[in-house]
Scaffold this motif. Sequence first.
Motif, PDB file in Angstrom:
ATOM      1  N   ASP A  30     -39.523  62.207   6.755  1.00 52.60           N
ATOM      2  CA  ASP A  30     -40.025  60.851   6.537  1.00 52.60           C
ATOM      3  C   ASP A  30     -39.180  60.059   5.545  1.00 52.60           C
ATOM      4  OD1 ASP A  30     -42.509  61.049   8.147  1.00 52.60           O
ATOM      5  OD2 ASP A  30     -43.030  62.586   6.673  1.00 52.60           O
ATOM      6  N   ALA A  31     -38.479  60.767   4.649  1.00 54.90           N
ATOM      7  CA  ALA A  31     -37.697  60.096   3.606  1.00 54.90           C
ATOM      8  C   ALA A  31     -36.542  60.992   3.192  1.00 54.90           C
ATOM      9  CB  ALA A  31     -38.590  59.763   2.413  1.00 54.90           C
ATOM     10  N   TRP A  32     -35.599  60.391   2.490  1.00 53.26           N
ATOM     11  CA  TRP A  32     -34.400  61.110   2.049  1.00 53.26           C
ATOM     12  C   TRP A  32     -34.067  60.641   0.631  1.00 53.26           C
ATOM     13  CZ3 TRP A  32     -28.873  60.057   4.399  1.00 53.26           C
ATOM     14  CH2 TRP A  32     -27.947  60.961   3.847  1.00 53.26           C
ATOM     15  N   ALA A  33     -34.076  61.559  -0.325  1.00 53.42           N
ATOM     16  CA  ALA A  33     -33.669  61.261  -1.697  1.00 53.42           C
ATOM     17  C   ALA A  33     -32.192  61.604  -1.839  1.00 53.42           C
ATOM     18  CB  ALA A  33     -34.507  62.070  -2.685  1.00 53.42           C
TER      19      ALA A  33
ATOM     20  N   VAL B   3     -34.554  56.716  -2.886  1.00 53.53           N
ATOM     21  CA  VAL B   3     -35.342  57.365  -1.836  1.00 53.53           C
ATOM     22  C   VAL B   3     -35.311  56.409  -0.649  1.00 53.53           C
ATOM     23  CG1 VAL B   3     -37.581  58.255  -1.124  1.00 53.53           C
ATOM     24  CG2 VAL B   3     -36.817  58.556  -3.491  1.00 53.53           C
ATOM     25  N   LEU B   4     -34.762  56.892   0.456  1.00 60.24           N
ATOM     26  CA  LEU B   4     -34.582  56.061   1.638  1.00 60.24           C
ATOM     27  C   LEU B   4     -35.621  56.395   2.697  1.00 60.24           C
ATOM     28  CD1 LEU B   4     -30.700  56.411   2.025  1.00 60.24           C
ATOM     29  CD2 LEU B   4     -31.951  54.623   0.804  1.00 60.24           C
ATOM     30  N   VAL B   5     -36.010  55.387   3.450  1.00 59.29           N
ATOM     31  CA  VAL B   5     -36.847  55.566   4.632  1.00 59.29           C
ATOM     32  C   VAL B   5     -36.211  54.748   5.758  1.00 59.29           C
ATOM     33  CG1 VAL B   5     -38.961  56.000   3.345  1.00 59.29           C
ATOM     34  CG2 VAL B   5     -38.378  53.652   3.995  1.00 59.29           C
TER      35      VAL B   5
ATOM     36  N   SER C  28     -40.227  52.333   9.044  1.00 54.08           N
ATOM     37  CA  SER C  28     -41.232  53.204   8.443  1.00 54.08           C
ATOM     38  C   SER C  28     -42.386  52.389   7.868  1.00 54.08           C
ATOM     39  CB  SER C  28     -40.600  54.035   7.329  1.00 54.08           C
ATOM     40  OG  SER C  28     -41.589  54.713   6.568  1.00 54.08           O
ATOM     41  N   PRO C  29     -43.619  52.920   7.974  1.00 56.68           N
ATOM     42  CA  PRO C  29     -44.760  52.221   7.369  1.00 56.68           C
ATOM     43  C   PRO C  29     -44.831  52.384   5.852  1.00 56.68           C
ATOM     44  CG  PRO C  29     -45.488  54.277   8.368  1.00 56.68           C
ATOM     45  CD  PRO C  29     -44.042  54.110   8.734  1.00 56.68           C
ATOM     46  N   LEU C  30     -43.998  53.277   5.295  1.00 51.71           N
ATOM     47  CA  LEU C  30     -44.033  53.528   3.854  1.00 51.71           C
ATOM     48  C   LEU C  30     -43.476  52.325   3.095  1.00 51.71           C
ATOM     49  CD1 LEU C  30     -42.779  57.242   3.789  1.00 51.71           C
ATOM     50  CD2 LEU C  30     -45.128  56.397   3.856  1.00 51.71           C
TER      51      LEU C  30
END
Length: 348
Positions: A193-196, A128-130, A134-136
């Motif tokens: 927000d993210a990419w799996a 899972v990429l951000v 990103s604050p994640l």
Amino acid sequence: MRARPIAPAALLLPLTLLLAACGGSSGAAGAGGGAGSGTDGKGSLTLNVGDQKGGYEALLRAAGELDDLPYKIKWSTFTSGPPLLEAVNAGAVDVGGVGNTPPVFAAAAKSKIKVIAGTHSSSDGEAVLVKKGSPLKRPAQLKGKSIAVAQGSSAHYQLIATLKKAGLTPKDVTLNYLQPADALAAFTRGKVDAWAVWDPYTSQALDQADARVLTTGQGVVNGLGFQVAAPAALDDKKKSAALKDYTDRVRRAQNWVFKHPDVWSKAWAKETGLPDKVALDAVKRTRGTAVAVAVDKDAIASEQQIVDSFAALKLIPRSFDFGEFVDPRFNGGLPPSSTAPRTYGKAQ
């Protein structure tokens, strides 16, 4: 001064060439593929092998395993695992290599398929990429966020398992079902927000799309890949013998890749259009780590977890016994599916 984002179009060509075995249906026009890419070997017997761009044909050729074939291999190229397995079901292809999820969807549709051989690879490339800014920082923070993922792909299962481990469900996030090229565009433009996703997309995004890893599939996915055959080919004594020989050649080629990552990555880059660095990163992160393993009770049980998860979410039409779609005749002498993948050390 903000760095200019890399234009998604700069990445689309190699990415679209690599709708990988792990993926779901490509969603592209003519996704069934099946275009012939030539024949190797000699003799009266022909083994029809389904492949994907930069897949087993390129691997076997680079490793020298297509030399002196005592039978013919007729190659057909597909965009992803699901249409390849459709061809296996139709009897147009005798065997083909896919990831851990396409057989689940094919079997759920009652396709005529048998899993005959397996590999266990590192799950570092399942990620899972951000964005780097990103604050994640941990998966639990995905709650309420939007995530791009290819529906029905191995990344889809990895995301579901990751959310569950973090105490979340798919209802706690907004899923954007996008194939890799579209997901890349959305990710690059900040629309999600993210990419799996999976390798080599993972390696390419880390290198060229200002991405960082939020979490990987380690500990949540099984890292398995499979050779899947048509029952009719297995019932034919001559073709069954050729299938055994073919899976042996694949195993030897995978051993060769681990020992020659630089040679293979250059050949793979040339075949697919990937940058050399990205190809080498993906080999060391995932592709070169594969170990041939038996399709044993543990492998079946692990796949059954995917079946049950997708059935509970109504992403497949029914639950079923995955073991009914396995033929273990070529397991002899292979290590158990729990055998650890190879490693080149810390992922790049």
